[in-house]
Scaffold this active site. Structure first.
Site, PDB file in Angstrom:
ATOM      1  N   PHE A 155       0.817  -1.222  -0.049  1.00  0.00           N
ATOM      2  CA  PHE A 155       0.075  -0.086   0.104  1.00  0.00           C
ATOM      3  C   PHE A 155       0.780   1.268   0.016  1.00  0.00           C
ATOM      4  CE2 PHE A 155      -2.740  -3.364   1.911  1.00  0.00           C
ATOM      5  CZ  PHE A 155      -3.959  -3.296   0.996  1.00  0.00           C
ATOM      6  N   LYS A 157       2.894   4.510  -0.904  1.00  0.00           N
ATOM      7  CA  LYS A 157       2.430   5.717  -1.983  1.00  0.00           C
ATOM      8  C   LYS A 157       3.842   6.237  -2.517  1.00  0.00           C
ATOM      9  CE  LYS A 157       0.929   8.724   1.294  1.00  0.00           C
ATOM     10  NZ  LYS A 157       0.666   7.873   2.441  1.00  0.00           N
ATOM     11  N   ASN A 214      -7.219   1.066  -4.049  1.00  0.00           N
ATOM     12  CA  ASN A 214      -6.846   1.855  -5.053  1.00  0.00           C
ATOM     13  C   ASN A 214      -8.097   2.256  -6.017  1.00  0.00           C
ATOM     14  OD1 ASN A 214      -4.276   2.000  -4.631  1.00  0.00           O
ATOM     15  ND2 ASN A 214      -3.731   0.905  -6.188  1.00  0.00           N
ATOM     16  N   CYS A 266      -0.353   3.099 -10.879  1.00  0.00           N
ATOM     17  CA  CYS A 266      -1.214   2.249 -10.217  1.00  0.00           C
ATOM     18  C   CYS A 266      -2.936   2.572 -10.610  1.00  0.00           C
ATOM     19  CB  CYS A 266      -0.978   2.268  -8.679  1.00  0.00           C
ATOM     20  SG  CYS A 266       0.580   1.402  -8.257  1.00  0.00           S
ATOM     21  N   LYS A 269      -4.186   1.660 -13.991  1.00  0.00           N
ATOM     22  CA  LYS A 269      -4.261   0.235 -14.427  1.00  0.00           C
ATOM     23  C   LYS A 269      -4.996  -0.595 -13.451  1.00  0.00           C
ATOM     24  CE  LYS A 269      -0.151  -1.796 -12.319  1.00  0.00           C
ATOM     25  NZ  LYS A 269      -0.633  -2.519 -11.443  1.00  0.00           N
ATOM     26  N   LYS A 331       2.814  12.887  -9.705  1.00  0.00           N
ATOM     27  CA  LYS A 331       2.528  13.799  -8.497  1.00  0.00           C
ATOM     28  C   LYS A 331       3.743  14.094  -7.840  1.00  0.00           C
ATOM     29  CE  LYS A 331       2.442   9.647  -5.432  1.00  0.00           C
ATOM     30  NZ  LYS A 331       1.811   9.080  -4.255  1.00  0.00           N
TER      31      LYS A 331
HETATM   32  P1  NAD Z   1       8.453  -1.185 -11.516  1.00  0.00           P
HETATM   33  O1  NAD Z   1       8.112  -1.165 -12.801  1.00  0.00           O
HETATM   34  O2  NAD Z   1       8.969  -0.125 -10.894  1.00  0.00           O
HETATM   35  O3  NAD Z   1       9.502  -2.545 -11.232  1.00  0.00           O
HETATM   36  C1  NAD Z   1       9.621  -3.612 -11.451  1.00  0.00           C
HETATM   37  C2  NAD Z   1      10.906  -4.137 -11.430  1.00  0.00           C
HETATM   38  O4  NAD Z   1      10.785  -5.700 -11.643  1.00  0.00           O
HETATM   39  C3  NAD Z   1      11.863  -3.831 -12.626  1.00  0.00           C
HETATM   40  O5  NAD Z   1      12.933  -3.492 -12.228  1.00  0.00           O
HETATM   41  C4  NAD Z   1      12.036  -5.012 -13.648  1.00  0.00           C
HETATM   42  O6  NAD Z   1      13.086  -4.939 -13.950  1.00  0.00           O
HETATM   43  C5  NAD Z   1      12.054  -6.186 -12.726  1.00  0.00           C
HETATM   44  N1  NAD Z   1      11.482  -7.486 -13.066  1.00  0.00           N
HETATM   45  C6  NAD Z   1      10.699  -7.806 -14.203  1.00  0.00           C
HETATM   46  N2  NAD Z   1      10.740  -9.279 -14.335  1.00  0.00           N
HETATM   47  C7  NAD Z   1      11.663  -9.695 -13.683  1.00  0.00           C
HETATM   48  C8  NAD Z   1      12.191 -10.904 -13.166  1.00  0.00           C
HETATM   49  N3  NAD Z   1      11.741 -11.883 -13.675  1.00  0.00           N
HETATM   50  N4  NAD Z   1      12.642 -11.184 -12.051  1.00  0.00           N
HETATM   51  C9  NAD Z   1      13.484 -10.166 -11.466  1.00  0.00           C
HETATM   52  N5  NAD Z   1      12.937  -8.843 -11.724  1.00  0.00           N
HETATM   53  C10 NAD Z   1      12.199  -8.547 -12.647  1.00  0.00           C
HETATM   54  O7  NAD Z   1       7.230  -1.857 -10.669  1.00  0.00           O
HETATM   55  P2  NAD Z   1       6.714  -1.079  -8.926  1.00  0.00           P
HETATM   56  O8  NAD Z   1       6.071   0.257  -9.352  1.00  0.00           O
HETATM   57  O9  NAD Z   1       7.527  -1.417  -8.012  1.00  0.00           O
HETATM   58  O10 NAD Z   1       5.354  -2.192  -9.041  1.00  0.00           O
HETATM   59  C11 NAD Z   1       5.568  -3.338  -8.773  1.00  0.00           C
HETATM   60  C12 NAD Z   1       4.393  -4.061  -8.464  1.00  0.00           C
HETATM   61  O11 NAD Z   1       3.731  -3.326  -7.255  1.00  0.00           O
HETATM   62  C13 NAD Z   1       3.130  -3.731  -9.431  1.00  0.00           C
HETATM   63  O12 NAD Z   1       2.246  -4.951  -9.195  1.00  0.00           O
HETATM   64  C14 NAD Z   1       2.389  -2.568  -8.796  1.00  0.00           C
HETATM   65  O13 NAD Z   1       1.161  -2.476  -9.254  1.00  0.00           O
HETATM   66  C15 NAD Z   1       2.429  -2.819  -7.405  1.00  0.00           C
HETATM   67  N6  NAD Z   1       2.552  -1.734  -6.624  1.00  0.00           N
HETATM   68  C16 NAD Z   1       3.012  -0.463  -6.988  1.00  0.00           C
HETATM   69  C17 NAD Z   1       3.224   0.582  -6.095  1.00  0.00           C
HETATM   70  C18 NAD Z   1       3.676   1.868  -6.614  1.00  0.00           C
HETATM   71  O14 NAD Z   1       3.530   3.045  -6.022  1.00  0.00           O
HETATM   72  N7  NAD Z   1       4.717   1.758  -7.691  1.00  0.00           N
HETATM   73  C19 NAD Z   1       2.344   0.681  -4.841  1.00  0.00           C
HETATM   74  C20 NAD Z   1       1.670  -0.585  -4.572  1.00  0.00           C
HETATM   75  C21 NAD Z   1       1.699  -1.757  -5.262  1.00  0.00           C
END
Ligand code: NAD
Length: 447
Positions: A155, A157, A214, A266, A269, A331
């Site tokens: 969760f 931000k 979300n 987030c 999507k 943001k």
């Molecule tokens: P991101 O795109 O910033 O990072 C994802 C990372 O995973 C990348 O560095 C990529 O190279 C790596 N990756 C891809 N395939 C891989 C593999 N097979 N092995 C190892 N690494 C691999 O994504 P994020 O923003 O950190 O989001 C990750 C998840 O968390 C998503 O499902 C998102 O919805 C969720 N989430 C994101 C947020 C946010 O604020 N960004 C908040 C809560 C939840």
């Protein structure tokens, strides 16, 4: 405890760093060699307040390591997190290819009982798919190793991620196995000291909880934008309305700011993915579809205001004008521009033949990567430089440093003396007193 985390993006890197900070022994894995090499040299790939110092300190202390070697990390972790991206597929549903690729990798390499923790935001039922993918690989190896798949949605931000991770509102743990829950309780004990934050439930409820959170936040934003659009038409000021409703504790002050639409990786999507899941279960999520539609329209609203202003004037419209744009990130306090409203505005300005002088305190590099070199875009190194020689100013991201500009200086810098305030940062009367025309979101009085 020994932890492995797949994915060193916003979620994986922050989670890994915070777990190391409280004394756990963490291996972060990514397939992006350049990212891992950079992290090992102390180059932090994202901007998050407080993150850089924490990564460096824990890396130096040997509690936080970065690798592309999945087998090594899985061999290390008694708990293995999946924190890779789940981008939208063509039809809006969540693309699970990265999550399932990690699941198969885990199945290929685990050597002892392991708790696999899903942190990525995934549709209901994904834990079962992850379980099947791991089991399939184990079967192919002829190995019988016990493992659990737990849902532990994140969760945090962006912009306040370290703080959220160190002081979470709640820690949702979805599992059917009390032993796995107990293991995560131990992992999270340092974050759960002064009051109970752990909310344990079944896996499917945990998966849905993340989308519900979300979707609720996105709904609040689209709701306020809808009321703002009505306010604009009936000659009311949404900022008065906001104050008038926020004081009701059933409504509250949080997340009722109208603006140029929500963006980020987030909300857009996740709202779409939840609507898609509902559709797959033969339920049309009318409210979620409307939340998305209102937001999509809202992203174009700032440009509508710009067009309205220039069409009303003696001018030949927007063509040939230069717009200073303050804020590119979706943001404040982040460099993330995924689905940012600024991207829509810039595209519309360029399409109409305008030029842009842009400034963002952190997202400049990301913007250069996205837009490349163009004649109609100049990156400026300060808010003041951006307005020099511009005709008008559009404010798209509510960075603190944009909140109190010197309106006298703005008046002399802007050739057409007009401000389009996409985040309602300014008091219209104050801007107008300086001789500047003002347009905000839902501020009927200004029309
Ligand atoms: P991101 O795109 O910033 O990072 C994802 C990372 O995973 C990348 O560095 C990529 O190279 C790596 N990756 C891809 N395939 C891989 C593999 N097979 N092995 C190892 N690494 C691999 O994504 P994020 O923003 O950190 O989001 C990750 C998840 O968390 C998503 O499902 C998102 O919805 C969720 N989430 C994101 C947020 C946010 O604020 N960004 C908040 C809560 C939840």
């Amino acid at each position: 405890m020994r932890v492995a985390i797949f994915g060193t993006g916003y979620v994986g890197l922050v989670t890994g760093t915070c777990l190391a900070e409280v004394g756990h022994d963490v291996f972060c894995v990514d397939i992006d060699q350049a990212k891992v090499d950079g992290l090992n040299r102390g180059v932090i790939p994202i901007y998050e307040p407080g993150l850089e110092a924490m990564v460096k300190a824990n890396h130096a202390a040997g509690r936080l390591r970065f690798t592309t070697d999945a087998a090594q990390a899985i061999g290390h972790g008694e708990i293995v997190f999946i924190a890779v991206g789940t981008p939208p597929d063509e039809d809006g549903s969540a693309d699970l290819q990265y999550v399932l690729a990690v699941a198969r990798t885990i199945g290929r390499h685990i050597q002892r009982p392991t708790v696999v923790v899903g942190k990525s935001t995934v549709p209901v039922g994904t834990a079962d798919k992850v379980k099947a993918a791991i089991a399939g690989e184990l079967e192919a190896r002829g190995a019988a190793i016990a493992f659990d798949v737990v849902s532990n949605p994140e969760f945090l931000k962006e912009g306040d991620a370290v703080n959220d991770c160190m002081r979470p509102d709640r820690i949702v743990i979805g599992s059917d196995n009390p032993e796995a829950v107990e293991k995560l309780r131990r992992l999270y004990a340092p974050f759960n000291r002064n009051h109970e934050r752990i909310v344990a439930m079944d896996v499917r409820s945990a998966e849905l909880t993340k989308y519900a959170a979300n979707a609720m936040l996105a709904t609040k934003i689209s709701f306020m934008n809808e009321i703002a659009n009505i306010a604009e038409r009936v000659g009311a000021d949404i900022e008065h309305v906001r104050h008038g409703i926020g004081s009701d504790p059933r409504i509250g002050w949080h997340f009722i700011y109208p603006g140029a639409g929500y963006g980020g990786s987030c909300f857009p999507k996740d709202v779409q993915a939840l609507a898609r899941t509902a559709h797959q279960y033969r339920y049309e999520a009318r409210l979620l579809n409307a939340v998305e539609a209102v937001n999509d329209a809202q992203k174009g609203h700032l440009f509508e205001l710009i067009q309205r202003h220039y069409d009303l004037g003696e001018d030949e419209g927007v063509r040939g004008k230069t717009f200073a744009v303050w804020g590119l990130a979706f943001k404040p306090n982040t460099d993330d521009m995924r689905e940012a409203s600024s991207r829509r505005l810039l595209a519309q300005l360029w399409e109409a033949g305008a030029r842009v002088r842009a400034y963002d305190p952190e997202a400049g590099e990301e913007a250069r990567r996205i837009f490349g070199e163009r004649d109609d875009l100049i990156f400026c190194d300060s808010a003041t430089t951006a307005v020099q020689g511009a005709d008008a100013l559009a404010v798209v991201t509510e960075w603190k440093q944009f909140r109190s500009p010197d309106f006298g200086q703005l008046k002399s810098a802007l050739k057409d003396a007009v401000v389009f305030d996409g985040r309602n940062l300014y008091e219209p009367s104050e801007v107008e007193a300086a001789g500047i025309a003002y347009y905000g979101i839902g501020r009927g009085r200004s029309l």
